[in-house]
Design an enzyme around this catalytic site. Structure first.
Site, PDB file in Angstrom:
ATOM      1  CG  HIS A   1      -5.278  -1.677  -1.094  1.00  0.00           C
ATOM      2  ND1 HIS A   1      -5.581  -0.610  -0.285  1.00  0.00           N
ATOM      3  CD2 HIS A   1      -6.246  -2.609  -0.864  1.00  0.00           C
ATOM      4  CE1 HIS A   1      -6.700  -0.888   0.388  1.00  0.00           C
ATOM      5  NE2 HIS A   1      -7.112  -2.084   0.058  1.00  0.00           N
TER       6      HIS A   1
ATOM      7  CG  HIS B   1      -1.702  -1.057   1.592  1.00  0.00           C
ATOM      8  ND1 HIS B   1      -3.058  -1.021   1.378  1.00  0.00           N
ATOM      9  CD2 HIS B   1      -1.438  -2.268   2.137  1.00  0.00           C
ATOM     10  CE1 HIS B   1      -3.599  -2.173   1.780  1.00  0.00           C
ATOM     11  NE2 HIS B   1      -2.639  -2.945   2.240  1.00  0.00           N
ATOM     12  CE1 TYR B   2      -1.999   5.995  -2.584  1.00  0.00           C
ATOM     13  CE2 TYR B   2      -0.485   5.422  -4.346  1.00  0.00           C
ATOM     14  CZ  TYR B   2      -1.703   5.924  -3.924  1.00  0.00           C
ATOM     15  OH  TYR B   2      -2.614   6.351  -4.844  1.00  0.00           O
ATOM     16  CB  THR B   3       0.684   6.242   4.157  1.00  0.00           C
ATOM     17  OG1 THR B   3       1.556   7.238   3.581  1.00  0.00           O
ATOM     18  CG2 THR B   3       1.513   5.117   4.748  1.00  0.00           C
TER      19      THR B   3
ATOM     20  CD  GLU C   1      -0.985   1.455   4.416  1.00  0.00           C
ATOM     21  OE1 GLU C   1      -0.589   2.275   3.567  1.00  0.00           O
ATOM     22  OE2 GLU C   1      -2.179   1.111   4.520  1.00  0.00           O
TER      23      GLU C   1
ATOM     24  CG  ASP D   1      -3.156   1.694  -1.939  1.00  0.00           C
ATOM     25  OD1 ASP D   1      -4.277   1.496  -2.416  1.00  0.00           O
ATOM     26  OD2 ASP D   1      -2.810   1.297  -0.812  1.00  0.00           O
TER      27      ASP D   1
HETATM   28 ZN   LIG Z   1      -4.138   0.552   0.552  1.00  0.00          ZN
END
Ligand SMILES: [Zn+2]
Length: 162
Positions: free
Chosen positions: A133, A30-32, A97, A143
């Site tokens: 994700h 993921h990215y935050t 993340e 993401d």
């Molecule tokens: Zn995500």
């Protein structure tokens, strides 16, 4: 657990987890979507949020790695999702993340730390897939985005031989 591209591991326990119902078979990246790491950690550790979320790991831009949820537990990062016949992706995955606002390139120290983290996870679990994700929640999530260097993980949507 230092070296191997990982700068440092800091424990920042999140109360947001429960019990797994499936064995671990995948890693979800993921990215935050936050500007700072601290903002992300606060969200992922907040027990009072309307929608409680968490991940097992957070990797900052400088390669610092935060451990939020024990890998034996079910973190809450995937949401409504589906992959490889699995509907409860949280039960079957390790969530990572990456601190990134969604528009920026991923710095090398962060990717090096992620690669090291993933190789450690692969040594601890029978990982079959490393996915984004956006792969498991298409149309709903973007993401880790088009700037994420998938080639650095050496795999995507394929079985990983351990
Ligand atoms: Zn995500």
């Amino acid at each position: 657990m230092k070296g191997n591209g990982m700068r440092e591991i800091i424990d920042r326990p999140s109360p947001n987890f429960d019990e797994r119902k499936l064995p671990v078979s995948m890693i979800v990246v993921h990215y935050t979507e936050t500007k700072t790491c601290e903002q992300a950690l606060r969200i992922l550790c907040d027990p009072a949020a309307e929608k409680r979320v968490s991940s097992h790991w957070v990797v900052d831009r400088d390669g610092t790695v935060y451990r939020l949820v024990d890998e034996s537990k079910r973190a809450w990062h995937a949401g409504r999702s589906f992959w490889d016949g699995i509907e409860d992706c949280n039960s079957a995955s390790i969530g990572i993340e990456l601190v990134n606002d969604g528009t920026e390139a991923y710095p090398e120290p962060q990717i090096a730390a992620l690669v090291a983290l993933c190789s450690g996870i692969k040594s601890r679990h029978a990982i079959r897939h490393i996915v984004g994700h956006s792969d498991i929640a298409p149309g709903r999530k973007r993401d880790p985005g088009p700037l994420f260097p998938w080639e650095r993980l050496g795999c995507r949507r394929v079985s990983v031989n351990i």
